[in-house]
Design an enzyme around this catalytic site. Structure first.
Site, mmCIF file in Angstrom:
data_model
loop_
_atom_site.group_PDB
_atom_site.id
_atom_site.type_symbol
_atom_site.label_atom_id
_atom_site.label_comp_id
_atom_site.label_asym_id
_atom_site.label_seq_id
_atom_site.Cartn_x
_atom_site.Cartn_y
_atom_site.Cartn_z
ATOM 1 N N GLN A 113 0.873 -1.193 0.020
ATOM 2 C CA GLN A 113 0.136 -0.063 -0.053
ATOM 3 C C GLN A 113 0.828 1.145 0.066
ATOM 4 O OE1 GLN A 113 -0.981 0.248 3.775
ATOM 5 N NE2 GLN A 113 -2.461 1.899 3.709
ATOM 6 N N GLU A 147 -7.440 -1.932 6.897
ATOM 7 C CA GLU A 147 -6.216 -2.033 7.552
ATOM 8 C C GLU A 147 -6.449 -2.083 9.165
ATOM 9 O OE1 GLU A 147 -3.492 1.020 6.841
ATOM 10 O OE2 GLU A 147 -1.905 -0.149 7.791
ATOM 11 N N SER A 165 5.001 -0.974 4.263
ATOM 12 C CA SER A 165 5.270 -2.175 4.826
ATOM 13 C C SER A 165 5.262 -3.248 3.491
ATOM 14 C CB SER A 165 4.286 -2.629 5.528
ATOM 15 O OG SER A 165 4.312 -1.907 6.792
ATOM 16 N N SER A 196 -2.151 7.309 13.228
ATOM 17 C CA SER A 196 -1.751 7.323 14.356
ATOM 18 C C SER A 196 -3.154 7.363 15.406
ATOM 19 C CB SER A 196 -0.966 8.538 14.730
ATOM 20 O OG SER A 196 -1.875 9.493 14.764
ATOM 21 N N SER A 228 1.689 6.973 2.612
ATOM 22 C CA SER A 228 2.102 7.850 3.122
ATOM 23 C C SER A 228 3.352 8.624 2.302
ATOM 24 C CB SER A 228 2.816 7.503 4.712
ATOM 25 O OG SER A 228 1.551 7.101 5.403
#
Lengths: 291, 385
Positions: free
Chosen positions: A31, A148, A66, A272, A34
């Site tokens: 994915q 996710e 990741s 976050s 960011s």
């Protein structure tokens, strides 16, 4: 995360192309969301995709990706038009082996390297790899993020992993503390917190079976995961004592420090905790946009 | 762990939704804040007209099997009622009669006592409660009971004193634990008996009063087998804890609602306070606890309904989690409301009081945590799966 996104937003041909291979494990997806300047404020990403007939050219930099070093394809969100915030983004499936894609691993505080920086330099993508219409990339991204958070939440109550009741009981018995009342009480509290998340997810799963799609409240599970990972670290160190701060070579002791070192990451990954709380306040509780 | 692994049925049916909206409406009509404040000042502490309405609607008969003139519904249905009553801080003896007394009779397995006593409870003509705790003995330690019973021809005679009896001051029927030569036993005693004296205690929870009850030669009926009440008490407490957890989840949900409503409407520094992260994040933390508390109590009641193997753990998980969640949200609700929340007129303190009392009544979180550790098998040599 990515397969359910394809299921919801892709066209029939794309579903045929990706889903069987993803579910068989022949295709690994990552994915690409960011960026160095777009973390919590994901909508401000700068990676651009420029259309040229039935092709697109993608240029930019992604981070915290990741599994990028293992992936065959990536779901990427790019800016495609000057339009207003949240309506200027488009999603694509990009070939991670295509020319112009460079993956550089990042070393985490745990010592491991499971995520990466990804550089895209004029990477060519066919328009047939576009997921959803132009300008609706934000909605596509939110779908992925919601799955996710749900998937992260699913790991928050145990099963066979480090949070399993059995593994923890083995640890306590190994330390000879099964009859220590303080350890017993703390263990009971940890098990309570873990079971509650499991029960909540079974209740949510039943709602989904009854036809209600997961709403933004699903992010609660991710908050529970980060809290439970911190609780777990706290608990195992209290059981291990100094064996958690230096490796004596004794089996099944120092290895638990990966939990302690990994815990801060859970509060950051998948959005976050703070950003998720803003979203829950706005979307679930109907509070005004936080300032 | 268990030879048969039965899964709880977590489905929410149309009937469940109807039941919930019916009880919510009933509570709005009969137990508004203004009405609650009137009745909590009265001697009984609740309104008998509302009690009759609950009986007419069949809510008191819900858990009672049909063979004892009840409706034969299950713990999932009753947990919906407890959740709604918890939201409204319903002050009547519903928890005492249904969660405690009805469950104690059902757990006793005494068919004759059930036939004689449950129809009155189901009809609402008998208000019943359970008296287990004594002044120095909490609910969880039945073995230290000092109240004694001795046989006298065809009845038993009770001597002793119980305390912390929910709604003991208005109960017609008391189910009392006492020691006999054979061990801990359960007895049914009518409060009208000359040997019974009940006195309401000044109670932290203004909407659920506790009583002290003394027995001086009171005539009693043995319920279940002589000396066999230990397991009956244990399963009654587990079932009552699940009902209490549902009440706590409902109370916590109400506290969250009050906070969110106030945070949207109250303005400071030229903005609604709900736009400040300090308030918004606090509300989200309340939301998380509310969602999990509702799920935990629902899950535990569903385990009870199907006899799922997880029941013994789930009962204490729900008790521990919901107790803490309610107390936490009740305290945060006061904080969100500022000085207003600390006034007598605001309902925030009624929830705060109830949350402390409920978390303490049948054992506190520490006891539940220890029980969870035992029940998942920590003390055993080889772990349960």
């Amino acid at each position: 995360m990515i397969a359910p996104t394809i299921l919801r937003h892709a066209d029939e041909r794309q579903k045929q192309e990706y889903l069987p291979a993803l579910f068989r494990g022949e295709l690994i997806a990552c994915q690409l969301f960011s960026e160095p300047d777009a973390g919590s404020d994901l909508a401000s990403i700068k990676t651009r995709a420029v259309r040229d007939g039935d092709r697109w050219q993608i240029t930019g930099q992604k981070v915290w990706t990741s599994g990028a070093h293992l992936a065959d394809v990536g779901e990427i969100i790019c800016q495609t038009e000057p339009g207003p915030r949240h309506r200027n983004l488009t999603a694509f499936m990009v070939d991670m082996h295509a020319p112009g894609v460079t993956v550089r691993p990042l070393r985490q505080m745990t010592g491991g390297a499971s995520f990466n920086e990804v550089f895209l330099d004029d990477v060519e993508v066919a328009d047939t790899a576009r997921i959803g219409a132009e300008g609706v990339g934000w909605r596509v991204a939110l779908t992925t993020l919601s799955y996710e958070r749900n998937a992260m939440g699913h790991s928050s109550f145990g099963g066979a992993g480090i949070l399993s009741t059995d593994r923890l009981m083995q640890l306590i018995r190994h330390a000879g503390l099964a009859n220590d009342p303080l350890v017993k009480r703390r263990f009971g509290e940890l098990v309570t917190e873990l079971r509650v998340v499991r029960y909540a997810q079974e209740v949510m799963a039943e709602r989904m079976r009854a036809g209600q799609s997961p709403g933004p409240e699903i992010a609660i599970n991710k908050l529970a995961l980060s809290a439970n990972m911190a609780r777990l670290g706290d608990f195992v160190v209290s059981v291990l004592g100094p064996r958690a701060i230096a490796d004596t070579g004794e089996w099944g002791t120092y290895a638990w420090t990966s939990v302690v070192l990994g815990a801060p990451g859970y509060r950051l990954g998948g959005g976050s905790d703070e950003v998720l709380k803003n979203r829950l306040a706005e979307r679930v509780l109907g509070l005004p946009k936080p300032t | 762990m268990n030879a048969v692994r039965v899964r709880p049925d977590l489905a929410v049916s149309g009937e469940h939704k109807e039941l919930r909206s019916m009880v919510r409406q009933l509570m709005a009509d009969t137990s508004s804040s203004a009405r609650l404040r009137e009745v909590m000042e009265t001697e009984d502490g609740f309104d008998r007209a509302t009690w009759s309405t609950l009986a007419e609607l069949g809510l008191l008969a819900l858990l009672v099997p049909e063979c004892y003139e009840g409706l034969g519904q299950g713990p999932v249905e009753s947990s919906i009622i407890f959740e709604e009553m918890g939201r409204a801080l319903y002050p009547g003896p519903y928890f005492a009669s249904v969660a405690l007394a009805t469950n104690a009779l059902l757990c006793s397995g005494d068919g004759a006592a059930c036939s004689d006593l449950l129809p009155g409870i189901a009809a609402g003509s008998t208000i019943a409660t359970v008296a287990i705790a004594e002044a120095v003995t909490p609910w969880g330690s039945p073995n230290t009971v000092c109240t004694v019973a001795r046989p006298d021809r065809d009845v038993w005679i009770l001597e002793g004193a119980k305390s912390f009896v929910p709604h003991g001051h208005v109960a017609d029927l008391l189910l009392v634990t006492a020691r006999t030569d054979a061990g801990l036993s359960l007895f049914a005693v009518e409060s009208a008996d000359a040997g019974v004296e009940a006195r309401a205690l000044t109670s932290l929870d203004l909407t659920r009063r506790l009583a002290a009850v003394t027995f001086a030669g009171a005539r009693a009926r043995l319920v279940g087998a002589d000396g066999e009440a230990g397991p009956v008490v244990a399963s009654t407490v587990d079932r009552a804890l699940i009902a209490l957890a549902s009440e706590q989840a409902g109370g916590a949900a109400r506290c969250l609602e009050m906070s969110v409503d106030y945070a949207k409407q109250r303005e400071q520094f030229g903005k609604s306070i709900g736009s400040f992260q300090a308030i918004a994040h606090r509300c989200v933390e309340m939301l998380q606890r509310v969602e999990f508390a509702r799920a935990a109590s629902h899950y535990a009641s569903a385990c009870q309904a199907t006899g799922a193997g997880e029941l013994s753990v789930a009962a204490r998980v729900a008790a521990a989690y919901c107790g803490r969640a309610y107390r936490w949200t009740a305290a945060e609700n006061i904080q969100v409301h500022g000085g207003l929340g600390f006034t007598w007129e605001h309902d925030a303190h009624l929830h705060y009081r109830r949350s402390w009392a409920s978390e303490t009544l049948l054992g506190n979180a520490d006891e539940h945590y220890l029980a969870v550790a035992d029940r998942v098998g920590l003390g055993q040599e080889k772990g349960a799966a």
